[in-house]
Design a protein around this motif. Sequence first.
Motif, mmCIF file in Angstrom:
data_model
loop_
_atom_site.group_PDB
_atom_site.id
_atom_site.type_symbol
_atom_site.label_atom_id
_atom_site.label_comp_id
_atom_site.label_asym_id
_atom_site.label_seq_id
_atom_site.Cartn_x
_atom_site.Cartn_y
_atom_site.Cartn_z
ATOM 1 N N ALA A 51 5.672 3.774 -6.849
ATOM 2 C CA ALA A 51 6.707 4.683 -6.361
ATOM 3 C C ALA A 51 6.830 4.649 -4.843
ATOM 4 O O ALA A 51 7.609 5.420 -4.271
ATOM 5 C CB ALA A 51 6.397 6.112 -6.810
ATOM 6 N N LYS A 52 6.096 3.747 -4.185
ATOM 7 C CA LYS A 52 6.208 3.620 -2.731
ATOM 8 C C LYS A 52 7.636 3.197 -2.373
ATOM 9 O O LYS A 52 8.337 2.580 -3.182
ATOM 10 C CB LYS A 52 5.219 2.595 -2.211
ATOM 11 C CG LYS A 52 3.769 2.843 -2.610
ATOM 12 C CD LYS A 52 3.143 3.976 -1.863
ATOM 13 C CE LYS A 52 1.707 4.235 -2.311
ATOM 14 N NZ LYS A 52 0.849 3.052 -2.254
ATOM 15 N N THR A 53 8.040 3.476 -1.137
ATOM 16 C CA THR A 53 9.426 3.217 -0.760
ATOM 17 C C THR A 53 9.583 2.241 0.407
ATOM 18 O O THR A 53 10.706 1.924 0.784
ATOM 19 C CB THR A 53 10.143 4.524 -0.388
ATOM 20 O OG1 THR A 53 9.440 5.158 0.694
ATOM 21 C CG2 THR A 53 10.188 5.476 -1.585
ATOM 22 N N SER A 54 8.472 1.742 0.955
ATOM 23 C CA SER A 54 8.588 0.830 2.095
ATOM 24 C C SER A 54 7.401 -0.116 2.135
ATOM 25 O O SER A 54 6.330 0.176 1.581
ATOM 26 C CB SER A 54 8.677 1.609 3.408
ATOM 27 O OG SER A 54 7.427 2.214 3.709
ATOM 28 N N SER B 137 2.690 -0.268 1.648
ATOM 29 C CA SER B 137 2.418 -1.122 0.487
ATOM 30 C C SER B 137 1.147 -1.946 0.590
ATOM 31 O O SER B 137 0.800 -2.478 1.657
ATOM 32 C CB SER B 137 3.604 -2.071 0.265
ATOM 33 O OG SER B 137 4.768 -1.332 -0.019
ATOM 34 N N ASP C 9 1.720 -2.965 -4.913
ATOM 35 C CA ASP C 9 3.085 -2.527 -4.624
ATOM 36 C C ASP C 9 4.054 -3.706 -4.563
ATOM 37 O O ASP C 9 5.251 -3.537 -4.826
ATOM 38 C CB ASP C 9 3.106 -1.771 -3.290
ATOM 39 C CG ASP C 9 2.193 -0.560 -3.316
ATOM 40 O OD1 ASP C 9 2.367 0.286 -4.205
ATOM 41 O OD2 ASP C 9 1.293 -0.476 -2.451
ATOM 42 N N ASN D 286 9.166 -2.856 -6.604
ATOM 43 C CA ASN D 286 10.215 -1.930 -7.008
ATOM 44 C C ASN D 286 11.470 -2.178 -6.169
ATOM 45 O O ASN D 286 11.468 -3.006 -5.257
ATOM 46 C CB ASN D 286 9.751 -0.468 -6.910
ATOM 47 C CG ASN D 286 9.436 -0.034 -5.479
ATOM 48 O OD1 ASN D 286 10.026 -0.524 -4.512
ATOM 49 N ND2 ASN D 286 8.507 0.894 -5.335
ATOM 50 N N GLU E 284 13.147 -0.382 -3.918
ATOM 51 C CA GLU E 284 13.145 -0.017 -2.494
ATOM 52 C C GLU E 284 12.340 -1.013 -1.663
ATOM 53 O O GLU E 284 12.785 -1.439 -0.586
ATOM 54 C CB GLU E 284 12.576 1.394 -2.320
ATOM 55 C CG GLU E 284 13.448 2.501 -2.879
ATOM 56 C CD GLU E 284 13.325 2.668 -4.383
ATOM 57 O OE1 GLU E 284 14.143 3.406 -4.966
ATOM 58 O OE2 GLU E 284 12.407 2.056 -4.985
ATOM 59 N N ASP F 298 13.476 -3.693 1.310
ATOM 60 C CA ASP F 298 12.783 -3.730 2.600
ATOM 61 C C ASP F 298 12.283 -5.140 2.892
ATOM 62 O O ASP F 298 12.450 -5.666 4.011
ATOM 63 C CB ASP F 298 11.620 -2.732 2.568
ATOM 64 C CG ASP F 298 11.059 -2.436 3.956
ATOM 65 O OD1 ASP F 298 11.572 -2.974 4.946
ATOM 66 O OD2 ASP F 298 10.105 -1.641 4.036
#
Length: 267
Positions: free
Chosen positions: A153-156, A160, A209, A254, A256, A260
Motif C-alpha cells: 500500500a506504499k505510494t512512493s 519502498s 514494494d 502497485n 502508484e 513514480d
Amino acid sequence: MTVSDLPRGKSGRAAHDVAVQAVREAGNIIMARFPGEKRISYKEGRSNIVTDVDVLAEEKIMALLQREYPDFGIMTEESADIAGDSSYTWIIDPIDGTRNYAYGIPHFCVALALARGEELLLGIVFDPVREELFRAEKGQGAFFNDSPISVSAKTSLQESLIGFDMGYDAEIGQEILGVASALWPGVVSVRVMGSAALALAYTACGRLDLYIHLHLYPWDLASGILLVGEAGGVVTELDGQPVSIHSKSVIATNREIHQDFMGRSRG
C-alpha cells in the motif's frame, strides 16, 4: 475463462488441486536433498547452473501432470518443450533459485503456471523451506496459504523496499546494477533476491514494494505475473509496455509506485 471452467484431471480433481500436489511433491524431493551434496552442471556461461535435484523435481512434476492431463503441453526449464493436443500449457520451474539451493542458501521455490495460449489461468509458487504456498487463479484473487493477499500500500519509491536480480548475462547484470544505483538512496533499501518467482510472490503479498528484473524466461515469470495481477498490482516490461509470459524484463509493484518509477526513469 476461469479456473473453474478448466477440464478436470483424469482422477476427476480440479487443476488447482493437481498443481498443488505437484509442487508439494517436488518440494519434498528438494528438501530431502537440500543438506547434502548435489551434482552441478553448467547450462550456459558460469552462472546458469542446474543440479541433479532440479531434474528429479522436474520429472516428479511432469509425471503427475502428464498422468492427469495427457493432452496439455508442457514448457519447462530443464527439458525440451512438449507439444500438447489442446491449447493448454503447463509452465514449470522445478527450482527457481538454483544457485541459492546449490550453495545452501534457504531461498528458492517451485513455480508452476497453467496458460491457455497467452492467457494465464493458474499460478503457484511454493517455498518448501518455509512451507509457504502462494497461488492465484484468474479472476479469483491471490492467496498465501489460503489467506487473501494484496500488493504493498506504499505510494512512493521513497517509502519502498526494492528487490532485483542480475540474471546470467554480464552486461545485463551491469545494467540492473545501474538501475538500482540510480534509485539509491531514494528508496528505503534494496535486496538481491536470487529467485525471481519467489520475489514476485513476495511482491504480490507486500513483502517487497517493487521488483525489477531485466532478463527472464517464461518459467521464471508466468506464475508471478498472475500472482501480482490478482493481488491488485501492476506488472509491465521495463519500458512500461504490457508484459507477457515471453517478456524478458519486468517491473512488478502497485500502481502508484509504478508511476513514480516510470516518471523517475524517464526523467
